[in-house]
Design an enzyme around this catalytic site. Sequence first.
Site, PDB file in Angstrom:
ATOM      1  CE1 TYR A 144     -19.272 -91.010 -10.146  1.00  0.00           C
ATOM      2  CE2 TYR A 144     -20.834 -89.202 -10.046  1.00  0.00           C
ATOM      3  CZ  TYR A 144     -19.865 -89.903 -10.718  1.00  0.00           C
ATOM      4  OH  TYR A 144     -19.495 -89.499 -11.988  1.00  0.00           O
ATOM      5  CE  LYS A 172     -21.102 -93.055 -12.456  1.00  0.00           C
ATOM      6  NZ  LYS A 172     -21.770 -91.815 -12.941  1.00  0.00           N
TER       7      LYS A 172
END
Length: 304
Positions: A144, A172
């Site tokens: 992320y 992400k």
Amino acid sequence: MVKLRGAFTAMITPMNQDGSVDYEGFRKNVIFQLEQGIDGLVPLGTTAETPTLDETPGSEEDKLIEIVMEEVKSFEKKSGKKIPVVLGAGSNNTKDAVKYCERAKKAGADAALVVTPYYNKPSKEGIFRHFEAVSKVGIPIVVYNIQGRTGTNITTDTLARIAELPNIVGVKEASGNINQMMDVIAQIKSKKPDFAVLSGDDGLTLPLIAMGGDGIISVVSNLAPAIVAELANKALDGDIAAARKIHYRLAPFFKAAFVDGNPTSIKYAMNFKGMPAGPCRLPLVDVTDEAKKIIEKALAECNL
């Protein structure tokens, strides 16, 4: 390993007015997501207010994990459709991140979402070693990258190194930098087609997929899972005209859902629509009166 593709909801944690977790409201939200056709769920991320949840064994976080896994497994059994659960497992303490990944693995999650260590601001080598440590747990890891919250951007060259580690299955990408997203696709996904590149910004879902990305980990889909899933999947199927139409329909709410922070803004929208959400925990507070007007106007404009 499970395929991460389509629309995934970064789920809120509904609260009661006294500040306790609304577990039945959370269960209702999970069921709503599944029945509305979401492609996957991401509980215990930033949008879930995880930093303020009790994580001791058998407490708030464990109960939320138990609920989401129970409902997803039940839905999968009835529908025959696989719904990946990507469990939030980030920390700026590498030992804790490893512990959270182990918990996700034990719970039966399909993957763990691990954010860049925040506040510490590690070097590129420190970031690499952090992900090297969690990769050894043996659960698929989604990196992320969100500089706006962590203070550190994972550069594409560092991500390329991380992507070569075992069990690293995707990213992400919430850098907000469309050029960086293109670099990730060109330099990493082109060589590793199964490496999932998911947007962390609702408004960039269509552009990212059009460039070769795989979908979205969405905040807006807390309220409108069917529409966000349709947007992502139309784009993935190559029907860009249809996806564009949905994108512009939702565009006002893409902005409004973050007008006074996250998850404060999406929680207000859900409360306004009668969905389980409730208040936030400190240090987050309710949105301003001006923000409420903007959110309500966007909901009307988008016919949500």
